[in-house]
Motif scaffolding. Structure first.
Motif, PDB file in Angstrom:
ATOM      1  N   ASP A   1       0.850  -1.190   0.000  1.00 19.42           N
ATOM      2  CA  ASP A   1       0.000   0.000   0.000  1.00 19.42           C
ATOM      3  C   ASP A   1       0.890   1.246   0.000  1.00 19.42           C
ATOM      4  OD1 ASP A   1      -2.221   1.593   0.230  1.00 19.42           O
ATOM      5  OD2 ASP A   1      -2.360   1.376   2.405  1.00 19.42           O
TER       6      ASP A   1
ATOM      7  N   MET B   1      -4.424   1.190   4.272  1.00 17.73           N
ATOM      8  CA  MET B   1      -4.548  -0.110   4.943  1.00 17.73           C
ATOM      9  C   MET B   1      -4.248  -0.017   6.444  1.00 17.73           C
ATOM     10  SD  MET B   1      -5.493  -2.453   2.898  1.00 17.73           S
ATOM     11  CE  MET B   1      -5.026  -3.998   3.656  1.00 17.73           C
TER      12      MET B   1
ATOM     13  N   ASN C   1     -11.189   1.301   2.153  1.00 20.54           N
ATOM     14  CA  ASN C   1     -10.404   0.855   3.309  1.00 20.54           C
ATOM     15  C   ASN C   1     -10.701   1.693   4.548  1.00 20.54           C
ATOM     16  OD1 ASN C   1      -9.037  -1.330   2.362  1.00 20.54           O
ATOM     17  ND2 ASN C   1      -7.339  -0.125   1.545  1.00 20.54           N
TER      18      ASN C   1
END
Ligand code: C2E
Ligand code: MG
Ligand code: MG
Length: 348
Positions: free
Chosen positions: A10, A20, A82
């Motif tokens: 990420d 994340m 997310n």
């Protein structure tokens, strides 16, 4: 691993920041909840580790240089998804934590009056020698909760320990067990049965533990040589001299001692050498896997041999099948306790 991978891949960019790591917040709260009965290094260490990782990932652009960043067209909506899911996860974790705390609070309040309300009961599990002969029993406490039904000790003993209720509870268990011994002494078939009582670390650590036990034995009129106290290794970590002194004082009265769950703790040979024990209880985990794991069978055999060479009685816990009983017998351990012979049941 999945989380770690995702965190590494990420890679933050100017257009789509890292996202994340937001999951770590919810995970930190969940781990606080799941490790509540674990030692402090784990209970506080795990959430702390997650919080620190969160901090590092939140304030630094760190990423594995060779990692391929996903295209922005995926990462941009991904950041929204997310972060939203992570927030929902955090809210859920906080809610669960709060509900758990509330439940514990009410359980603790209920526990403190359970003793007075007579909701505690003792169940008895037979200990059997030479296949059929009942030689004694272990007293196991249960909480007959008006709404929750029969609560097993694993659920309320840790709570009792934390809230200082273990001492009155332990006294009650011992007193009740001694009364049972008196009842048993009045009939020839039961007069020679031994009754084992589990003692908790906090109980045993009390300076007046010996006096307390003597007092209860005297007041109830139980035969001390029919009473057995079960210790666990985890409670022996403290001052060994003090433990030995207490054991010797009680042994002088005729009370005997067994070491519960042997094989699961440090299994320190020093304990076996120095403590005036009478009996070893092989932990049920070895009995359970004895038939499938040669290692566990070898350990069980070694414990039996060691116990006998030290002139200790050896009893196997958690014996559930004939095969287990037979193998134990062939290893020299004829005394067993387990569902094969009977579950813990009320006195009657
Ligand atoms: P423990 O002293 O090792 O007791 C044995 C546990 O194994 C009991 O669980 C018993 O019901 C269970 N058990 C017996 N035979 C079998 C079997 O064949 N298969 C299986 N799977 N399990 C079997 P219980 O009654 O839930 O007690 C759990 C623990 O709670 C005890 O472990 C003991 O450490 C503690 N405990 C129970 N009563 C007291 C008490 O009065 N005071 C203190 N301090 N601790 C207690
Ligand atoms: Mg026990
Ligand atoms: Mg045990």
């Amino acid at each position: 691993v999945l989380v770690a991978d995702a965190l590494v891949l990420d890679v933050p960019t100017a257009a789509a920041p890292r996202s994340m790591h937001h999951y770590l917040l919810g995970l930190a709260v969940m781990s606080l909840l799941l490790t509540r009965d674990e030692p402090p290094w784990l209970h506080l260490g795990l959430p702390l580790l997650m919080a620190v990782s969160y901090l590092v990932l939140a304030v630094s652009p760190y990423g594995v240089p060779s990692a391929l960043a996903l295209p922005e067209s995926i990462r941009l909506p991904g950041a929204w998804i997310n972060t939203t899911l992570a927030l929902a996860g955090l809210a859920g974790a906080v809610h669960t934590l709060q509900a758990d705390l509330a439940r514990r609070d009410s359980l603790q309040a209920e526990l403190s009056h359970a003793l007075l309300a007579g909701e505690m009961v003792l169940h008895y599990q037979a200990q059997v020698a030479a296949q059929t002969q009942v030689v004694g029993a272990e007293a196991l406490v249960r909480w007959q909760h008006p709404k929750r039904g029969l609560v097993p000790p694993g659920e309320f003993i840790p709570l009792a320990e934390r809230s200082g209720l273990m001492l009155p509870l332990g006294d009650w268990v011992l007193r009740t067990a001694c009364r049972t011994l008196v009842t048993w002494s009045q009939q020839a078939e039961t007069a020679n049965l031994r009754l084992a009582v589990n003692v908790s670390a906090s109980q045993f650590a009390q300076p007046d533990f010996v006096a307390k036990v003597q007092q209860i034995v005297q007041q109830t009129g139980a035969r001390p040589d029919r009473l057995e106290l079960e210790l666990t290794e985890s409670m022996l970590a403290s001052d060994l001299e003090d433990i030995i002194t207490k054991m010797l004082a009680l042994k002088a009265q005729g009370i005997c001692f067994s070491l519960d769950d042997f094989g699961t703790g440090f299994s320190s040979l020093t304990y076996l050498r120095r403590l005036p024990l009478d009996k070893l209880k092989i932990d049920q985990s070895f009995v359970r896997s004895m038939l499938t794991s040669p290692k566990d069978a070898a350990i069980a055999q070694a414990v039996i041999t060691l116990g006998h060479s030290l002139k200790l009685e050896v009893i196997a816990e958690g014996v559930e099948t004939q095969d287990q009983r037979q193998q134990l017998a062939s290893m020299g351990c004829g005394t067993c306790q387990g569902y094969l012979f009977g579950r813990p049941v009320p006195l009657a």
